[in-house]
Design an enzyme around this catalytic site. Structure first.
Site, PDB file in Angstrom:
ATOM      1  N   ALA A  76       0.835  -1.195   0.000  1.00 28.04           N
ATOM      2  CA  ALA A  76       0.000   0.000   0.000  1.00 28.04           C
ATOM      3  C   ALA A  76       0.869   1.243   0.000  1.00 28.04           C
ATOM      4  CB  ALA A  76      -0.906   0.015   1.234  1.00 28.04           C
ATOM      5  N   ASP A  77       0.458   2.237  -0.775  1.00 30.67           N
ATOM      6  CA  ASP A  77       1.111   3.530  -0.619  1.00 30.67           C
ATOM      7  C   ASP A  77       0.819   4.030   0.794  1.00 30.67           C
ATOM      8  OD1 ASP A  77       2.513   5.823  -1.101  1.00 30.67           O
ATOM      9  OD2 ASP A  77       1.365   6.421  -2.865  1.00 30.67           O
ATOM     10  N   TRP A  78       1.715   4.851   1.309  1.00 25.03           N
ATOM     11  CA  TRP A  78       1.651   5.258   2.707  1.00 25.03           C
ATOM     12  C   TRP A  78       0.359   6.030   2.995  1.00 25.03           C
ATOM     13  CZ3 TRP A  78       5.215   2.323   1.465  1.00 25.03           C
ATOM     14  CH2 TRP A  78       6.263   1.946   2.303  1.00 25.03           C
ATOM     15  N   GLY A 106      -2.618   4.629   2.264  1.00 29.16           N
ATOM     16  CA  GLY A 106      -3.564   4.256   1.216  1.00 29.16           C
ATOM     17  C   GLY A 106      -4.582   3.201   1.610  1.00 29.16           C
TER      18      GLY A 106
END
Length: 739
Positions: A265-267, A269
């Site tokens: 996951a993007d930070w 997200g």
């Protein structure tokens, strides 16, 4: 006494790994066994709590291993242009290390502008060695999102508007990094084409545009590059967050493309535990990225895939099938990286890496305009050079968001020119304008203070005075990495140059017509003075060796060979995303009304002349193209066709040309672009030398995605192969058929 205790410990350890009295490693520690077997063995030994610990962060940039089993933590680092400085465990602030200053490589816009797959491999190898030396498991990059609009703040991190070019350039980068035992995490999957409302915007796009424009580079990263990780994007698609999106992650990534790696996951997200469990996500990072301020004693234990997930399993609301699949993929990642005993040691901050970055920068710089051969600067006839503009002195390795770097050093354009020119000519500087005097971005403190209390009028007057006395003026301007420019988190507010640069350039032209404009940016900008400025150079963000690379091109030590990877429109309404009127969307929804007609495809369709076209780039020499030929007139579905063209250097110095192949479908049941890039080769030629360039394509190059059938279709009929020096400069073409 100590020896006796140590001996006893060894005996106990060996006996626990023995069969019939013979010492034997567990399967998961035996690297002679297939990774699949090692994964299953390690998984069988793990507790439920240990499995949960692996699927979410334990700090800003790490997730837990299993110390009991000797499985190390996984450490991420931001890229993709250099290795991020160490931060504190729970904060974005720097940890204060004195040995984490990296080599800053050129931004990916510059890498792609080389149109050279060998440069992409060199880039990946070099940055991979830096990441490995710092003992990182995963490099968060490269980025391959499509350049849809010149206002996107993160375009400088990507590879341009064309899916074919991005796909071909990303694969060598991945292989170069991963040969160091460091995983790439290709980002941001998918449709992350703006920063405005990036966490919540829902993207509406038809399947044809999705598959033809926005997915090919990701597909190539998986099926050709074998990337070991993929990062989800912040935005929504079909109403679901892309970091846990059934359609993107399960249906396409896993089922259609066969991806076996880890989805990160993007930070920040992740937004929902149930969807994070079932919709393809493996590792959660950065939830509540404001730190540990949400009133819990341990924020990481309260991530969506931490205690909430564990509680759902223990209550019987969900099983452990999905958890085991996530952990299998994470274990596989470990066995490929930090548990690979043959993993090289890497190297960090070396001269070799700096020179690699310089070589890439030199190849990526684009000569956009060169009237009256104002470039290269003739040092035999030039006595005084005026360098003007804040970007001639401003550090550009810092700022821009997560790619902000603590560089070992950075050579400014002004210093690069002074070093190269030495006593051959006088170099004088005037700032001209004050844009951003700050020296602190994203936790990285550059130490540079550019504060200047003079008025705009005083600064302009000084610049004009300096310009009047010079033989040539080099204006180094463009954008920077501050908010609302080339920076994560915000989109640009317009196509024009900031800080009143257009007025300054216009006034400088009145003082001295011999002006070269160097555009430092990762984006297209408007140039209302384009017809008056004889020399224009696209200078990108070039990293540690920026000034040296730029100086080498300006004085002619290096013959420029870069080509644009996105279209420069004359005005914003010439860009499809803005012409169709939906950027950046409204009420949480953005619709890609232009469909497949992105970049040069739109300009071709609407017959709009660009400021500078996709694929454009000049040289200090000239090239002549022969007539393109094909090895056959008809292509069958299972065959290939090869196009051949001779290219001659008709100038007086060695140079490189990028030969571009576009395919045109002359009659189709669905609307298609006038032409699409389907091949390219970069060739170096000495004066008078001729080389034969061959480019081979198959049926895939002729195909479009039929969204009703949900399959790629190549319709029999008439096609043309067009060979050009840019999308707007076609030199020769030939007809052929698909049977």
């Amino acid at each position: 006494m100590f020896k006796s205790i140590l001996k006893a410990a060894v005996i106990v350890l060996c006996s626990s790994f023995s069969v019939y009295g013979q010492a034997q490693l567990p399967v998961y520690l035996d690297d002679t066994k297939p990774i699949k077997d090692r994964v299953e063995d390690a998984l069988s030994r793990m507790t439920l709590e240990e499995k949960i610990g692996m699927v979410h962060a334990q700090s800003k940039f790490s997730s837990a291993g299993v110390p009991r089993l000797g499985i190390p933590d996984i450490w991420m680092t931001d890229g993709p242009h250099g290795i991020r400085p160490e931060v504190l465990w729970d904060e974005w602030s720097q940890a204060g290390w004195t040995n984490d200053s990296c080599i800053a490589f050129p931004a990916l816009t510059c890498l792609a502008a080389t149109w050279n797959k060998e440069m992409s491999s060199l880039y990946g190898k070099s940055i991979g060695e830096e990441a490995r030396y710092r003992n990182k498991t995963v490099l968060l990059g490269p980025g391959v999102n499509i350049y849809r609009t010149p206002l996107n703040g993160r375009n400088f991190e990507y590879m341009g508007e064309d899916p074919f070019l991005s796909a071909k350039m990303v694969v060598p980068y991945i292989k170069g990094v991963q040969q160091n035992g460091v995983a790439t995490c290709v980002k941001h999957y998918a449709l992350n084409n703006q920063e405005t409302e990036r966490h919540s915007i829902n993207v509406n796009v038809d399947d044809r545009a999705l598959y033809e424009i926005y997915l090919p580079a990701f597909k190539a990263a998986i099926q050709e590059g074998d990337t070991w990780a993929i990062m989800g994007s912040y935005n929504k698609y079909k109403g679901q967050q892309c970091c846990h999106n059934q359609y993107l992650l399960n249906d396409i990534l896993r089922k259609e493309w066969g991806f076996q790696g880890v989805v990160v996951a993007d930070w920040g997200g992740v937004h929902d535990t149930q969807q994070a469990i079932t919709n393809g996500l493996d590792m959660e990072f950065g939830t509540w990225t404001d730190g540990l301020s949400w009133g819990t004693s341990n924020a990481y234990d309260n991530y969506y895939l931490a205690k909430p997930y564990l509680a759902m399993i223990k209550s019987g609301k969900v099983g452990t099938k999905e958890l085991d699949e996530k952990v299998r993929r994470i274990l596989r990642l470990s066995f490929l990286t930090n548990m690979n005993k043959n993993r090289p040691f890497g190297s960090f901050g070396t001269e070799e890496h700096a020179l690699a970055g310089r070589k890439i920068a030199e190849e990526g710089i684009v000569l956009l305009q060169n009237k009256n051969n104002i470039l290269p600067i003739n040092l035999n006839k030039t006595k005084r050079i005026a360098v003007i503009g804040e970007n001639a002195i401003k550090m550009m390795t810092v700022g821009g968001g997560s790619s902000s770097l603590k560089a070992k050093y950075e050579v400014s354009p002004l210093d690069g020119l002074k070093r190269r020119i030495g006593s051959q000519a006088e170099v004088v500087y005037a700032r001209g304008y004050v844009g951003d005097a700050d020296g602190s971005y994203n936790g990285v403190v550059s130490g540079q203070n550019l504060k200047d209390n003079r008025s705009a009028e005083e600064l302009m007057a000084e610049a004009i005075k300096v310009a009047k006395t010079a033989d040539v003026v080099v204006f180094v301007g463009g954008l920077n990495k501050s908010d609302f420019q080339d920076s994560e988190g915000n989109d640009r507010k317009g196509l024009g140059l900031p800080y009143n640069q257009d007025k300054l350039i216009t006034e400088l032209l009145k003082a001295n017509k011999n002006l070269v404009y160097v555009n430092i940016s990762g984006n297209a900008v408007a140039m209302p003075w384009v017809n008056e400025v004889p020399g224009i150079v696209q200078g990108w963000f070039l990293g540690t060796e920026a000034g040296n690379a730029l100086a080498a091109v300006l004085v002619g030590d290096v013959n420029p060979s870069g080509k644009l990877t996105f279209t420069f429109p004359v005005k914003l309404s010439d860009n499809a995303a803005h012409a169709m009127g939906d950027f950046p969307g409204k009420d949480g929804e953005v619709t890609y009304k232009e469909g497949i007609f992105v970049g040069y495809r739109w300009h071709d369709k609407q017959k709009i002349k660009p400021l500078f076209s996709f694929g454009h780039g000049l040289s200090y020499t000239t090239f002549e193209y022969g007539k393109v030929t094909a090895d056959k007139k008809e292509l069958t579905a299972d065959d290939k066709i090869t196009f051949t063209v001779n290219v001659k250097n008709t100038g007086t110095r060695e140079g490189s040309e990028v030969v571009q192949l576009y395919i045109s479908d002359l009659k189709s049941s669905l609307p298609r672009p006038v032409k699409e890039l389907k091949g390219f080769e970069k060739v170096s030629l000495k004066p008078g030398e001729t080389k034969t360039v061959t480019i081979t394509v198959d049926k895939a190059a002729l195909s479009f995605f039929d969204d009703k059938k949900h399959e790629w279709v190549a319709e029999p009929g008439d096609f043309e192969a067009l060979i050009g020096a840019s999308s707007a400069n076609i030199k020769t073409k030939t007809a052929f058929k698909l049977r």
